[in-house]
Design an enzyme around this catalytic site. Structure first.
Site, short mmCIF file in Angstrom:
data_model
loop_
_atom_site.label_atom_id
_atom_site.label_comp_id
_atom_site.label_asym_id
_atom_site.label_seq_id
_atom_site.Cartn_x
_atom_site.Cartn_y
_atom_site.Cartn_z
N ASP A 38 0.82 -1.22 0.00
CA ASP A 38 0.00 0.00 0.00
C ASP A 38 0.86 1.26 0.00
O ASP A 38 0.39 2.35 0.35
CB ASP A 38 -0.94 0.00 1.21
CG ASP A 38 -0.18 -0.05 2.53
OD1 ASP A 38 1.05 -0.26 2.50
OD2 ASP A 38 -0.81 0.12 3.59
N HIS A 241 22.55 4.32 -19.59
CA HIS A 241 21.54 4.56 -18.56
C HIS A 241 21.85 3.75 -17.31
O HIS A 241 20.98 3.10 -16.74
CB HIS A 241 20.14 4.24 -19.09
CG HIS A 241 19.65 5.22 -20.11
ND1 HIS A 241 18.59 4.97 -20.95
CD2 HIS A 241 20.10 6.46 -20.43
CE1 HIS A 241 18.40 6.02 -21.74
NE2 HIS A 241 19.29 6.94 -21.44
N ASP A 258 25.39 12.19 -14.58
CA ASP A 258 24.28 12.73 -15.39
C ASP A 258 23.12 12.95 -14.44
O ASP A 258 22.47 12.00 -13.99
CB ASP A 258 23.93 11.73 -16.49
CG ASP A 258 22.86 12.26 -17.45
OD1 ASP A 258 22.13 13.19 -17.08
OD2 ASP A 258 22.76 11.71 -18.56
N ASP A 269 18.99 19.14 -17.19
CA ASP A 269 19.60 17.87 -17.58
C ASP A 269 21.07 18.14 -17.91
O ASP A 269 21.37 18.71 -18.96
CB ASP A 269 18.85 17.30 -18.78
CG ASP A 269 19.32 15.91 -19.17
OD1 ASP A 269 20.19 15.35 -18.48
OD2 ASP A 269 18.81 15.38 -20.17
N HIS A 348 24.44 7.28 -29.53
CA HIS A 348 23.19 8.02 -29.30
C HIS A 348 23.21 9.36 -30.03
O HIS A 348 24.24 9.79 -30.55
CB HIS A 348 22.93 8.22 -27.80
CG HIS A 348 23.99 9.02 -27.09
ND1 HIS A 348 24.06 10.38 -27.12
CD2 HIS A 348 25.01 8.61 -26.28
CE1 HIS A 348 25.07 10.81 -26.37
NE2 HIS A 348 25.68 9.75 -25.86
N HIS A 352 18.16 16.47 -27.24
CA HIS A 352 16.70 16.30 -27.23
C HIS A 352 16.07 17.59 -26.71
O HIS A 352 16.74 18.45 -26.13
CB HIS A 352 16.29 15.09 -26.37
CG HIS A 352 16.84 15.12 -24.97
ND1 HIS A 352 16.31 15.90 -23.96
CD2 HIS A 352 17.90 14.47 -24.41
CE1 HIS A 352 17.00 15.73 -22.85
NE2 HIS A 352 17.98 14.86 -23.09
N HIS A 359 12.90 14.46 -21.53
CA HIS A 359 12.84 14.29 -22.99
C HIS A 359 11.49 14.88 -23.40
O HIS A 359 10.47 14.20 -23.42
CB HIS A 359 12.95 12.81 -23.37
CG HIS A 359 14.34 12.28 -23.19
ND1 HIS A 359 15.14 11.93 -24.25
CD2 HIS A 359 15.08 12.07 -22.08
CE1 HIS A 359 16.32 11.51 -23.80
NE2 HIS A 359 16.30 11.59 -22.48
N GLU A 382 24.78 16.96 -26.00
CA GLU A 382 25.42 15.97 -25.12
C GLU A 382 26.19 14.88 -25.89
O GLU A 382 25.84 13.70 -25.81
CB GLU A 382 24.38 15.32 -24.22
CG GLU A 382 23.14 14.79 -24.95
CD GLU A 382 22.16 14.12 -24.01
OE1 GLU A 382 22.57 13.21 -23.26
OE2 GLU A 382 20.98 14.51 -24.04
N TYR A 386 32.25 6.22 -25.44
CA TYR A 386 32.10 5.14 -24.48
C TYR A 386 32.93 3.95 -24.95
O TYR A 386 32.59 3.31 -25.96
CB TYR A 386 30.63 4.75 -24.34
CG TYR A 386 29.74 5.97 -24.19
CD1 TYR A 386 29.53 6.54 -22.95
CD2 TYR A 386 29.17 6.58 -25.31
CE1 TYR A 386 28.75 7.68 -22.81
CE2 TYR A 386 28.39 7.71 -25.18
CZ TYR A 386 28.18 8.25 -23.93
OH TYR A 386 27.41 9.39 -23.80
N ARG A 404 30.96 11.87 -21.15
CA ARG A 404 29.85 12.60 -21.75
C ARG A 404 29.83 14.00 -21.13
O ARG A 404 30.10 14.15 -19.92
CB ARG A 404 28.50 11.91 -21.51
CG ARG A 404 27.33 12.63 -22.19
CD ARG A 404 26.07 11.78 -22.31
NE ARG A 404 25.45 11.41 -21.05
CZ ARG A 404 25.48 10.18 -20.54
NH1 ARG A 404 26.10 9.19 -21.18
NH2 ARG A 404 24.89 9.91 -19.38
N GLU A 406 27.22 17.39 -21.17
CA GLU A 406 25.87 17.79 -21.59
C GLU A 406 25.49 19.13 -20.97
O GLU A 406 25.68 19.35 -19.77
CB GLU A 406 24.86 16.73 -21.16
CG GLU A 406 23.42 17.08 -21.45
CD GLU A 406 22.45 16.02 -20.94
OE1 GLU A 406 21.30 16.00 -21.40
OE2 GLU A 406 22.87 15.20 -20.07
#
Length: 441
Positions: A38, A241, A258, A269, A348, A352, A359, A382, A386, A404, A406
């Site tokens: 719950d 991710h 990130d 972001d 990638h 965005h 996004h 970004e 990798y 990365r 961004e």
């Protein structure tokens, strides 16, 4: 949500009604979602619902229609003293009108009996099928009933259309209030990233870095993270991710963070990469400088009249040339670009839309071509590289490194504004900050 949002929501409703013409809009709020037993996940309002109403309670329904009053109707949970003792205060039917500007409001329990009357003269209903199965069933039942009675009544719903082309095309262009909220979110996020660069130490766990970020978000006035924070050290940074956030930071590793906060439902972001120790290794530095060059070149393309895809194209050009120079791929760079071989290390897109959603909504291609940028749009830029620990084709010294960088970039009338420029990203700047943090400067 601040009450200063409500006049903006009223303006947006009027604009939506103008664009809908004779159609009506039916928009459900987000529902509470069980996490376990719950226990519920923290509530976060549906972005379209927030944009048009500012009403941040669950299980509500908004109806907008081009008709005599009421044009703006809310169905909400009624006031309930016992329920409010347990779960918090409600605006109720009275508050929906007095505080949130509804022309009329009714208890949610009256939705099925009142909807047929509200929509009886509507031939086109704008409703997003597939997002709420409970509401889908109600809407489809209503449409079936209208189709059954239309031959006798001569009116009723005959079609359902996606409201996205209207609402989402409005959301892609941010107004002054939205940009103010996004600048606040950007400022808080930059402060959080700078704190992490200052305070992180080898031996800490990734989740400790995540806790630092969230502490800074909340104490600076944000509601919390805009998305699940990614803190990846070493080879973990090569997982786009990555969410486990359990490993320990080790001397000699690079750490990819990130993370962005949310302010009044508007997101930031940002990604930064820094050494776990005081300095990047020579291989980390080479990859970092290449990604930064690609990012700076891509940001230069963000301006009115440019295409959304221009930033990605420019970043890929820089990355391909660099990957050839570093011995990852065999040139010339144009062949590497055309063949797509670079995707082994950069898989990638370069950005965005950003806004109420991380996004954010809005078309990326219009009329078969990449969308032309306009003032008021906000994009991320970004690029990254990798090199997984098991990347057999990569030079051995570079394996296990993920980089990365961004930023959030606003398209302005005469160019762009990097909303997140305050987050350190120059390599020498980062290494200086890390040296101060370690007490060696």
């Amino acid at each position: 949500m601040t009450l200063s949002h409500l006049p903006r929501a009223a303006e947006r409703r009027e604009r939506v009604l103008e664009r809908l013409g004779p159609a009506a809009l039916l928009l459900p709020a987000a529902r509470l979602t069980l996490r376990s037993a719950d226990s519920e996940f923290p509530f976060r309002q549906d972005s379209d619902f927030h944009y048009l109403t500012g009403f941040d309670e669950p299980d509500a329904v908004c109806v907008l229609r081009q008709a005599p009053e009421p044009r703006y109707v809310l169905f909400v949970r009624p006031r309930d003293r016992d329920a409010e003792i347990w779960n918090g205060r409600r605006a109720g039917v009275e508050g929906a009108c007095a505080k949130y500007g509804a022309d009329a409001a009714y208890p949610l329990s009256e939705l099925e009996t009142r909807l047929p009357e509200l929509l009886q003269d509507c031939e086109t209903l704008c409703y997003a099928l597939g997002r709420d199965s409970i509401m889908d069933a109600r809407v489809l039942g209503l449409v079936a009933e209208h189709r059954r009675t239309r031959p006798r009544r001569g009116r009723g719903i005959v079609r359902i259309e996606d409201p996205g082309p209207v609402v989402h095309e409005m959301r892609i262009l941010k107004d002054a209030y939205e940009l103010d909220r996004m600048r606040v979110a950007a400022r808080v996020t930059c402060t959080a990233h700078a704190r992490v660069m200052r305070d992180a130490r080898p031996g800490m766990h990734e989740f400790e870095i995540e806790a630092m970020l969230e502490h800074e978000f909340r104490t600076s006035g944000a509601s919390g993270p805009a998305y699940g924070s990614i803190v990846g050290t070493g080879d973990n940074a090569t997982i786009l991710h990555y969410r486990e956030n359990r490993s320990q930071l080790q001397e000699g590793q690079a750490v990819l963070v990130d993370a962005g906060c949310e302010v009044d439902s508007y997101a930031s972001d940002v990604t930064r990469t820094f050494p776990a120790g005081t300095r990047f290794t020579s291989e980390q530095a080479a990859l970092y400088d290449l990604v930064l060059d690609a990012q700076l070149a891509a940001i230069e393309t963000v301006r009115p009249g440019a295409r959304f895809s221009d930033a990605h194209d420019r970043a890929v050009d820089v990355l391909c040339a660099g990957l050839v120079d570093l011995g990852f791929l065999t040139g010339p760079a144009a062949r590497v670009r055309e063949s797509g071989d670079y995707r082994t290390y950069y898989m990638h897109r370069t950005g965005h839309w950003l806004g109420l959603d991380v996004h954010d909504v809005g078309l990326y291609d219009v009329g078969g071509a990449s969308r032309v940028l306009e003032p008021g749009m906000v994009v991320t830029v970004e690029p990254g590289l990798y090199v997984a620990a098991d990347a057999e084709g990569a030079p051995a010294a570079f394996r296990g490194i993920g980089i990365r960088i961004e930023d959030d970039v606003l398209v302005t009338v005469d160019g762009n504004e990097v909303l997140t420029a305050a987050a350190p990203k120059g390599r020498q700047e980062i290494e200086a900050l890390r040296s101060v943090a370690a007490g060696v400067a």
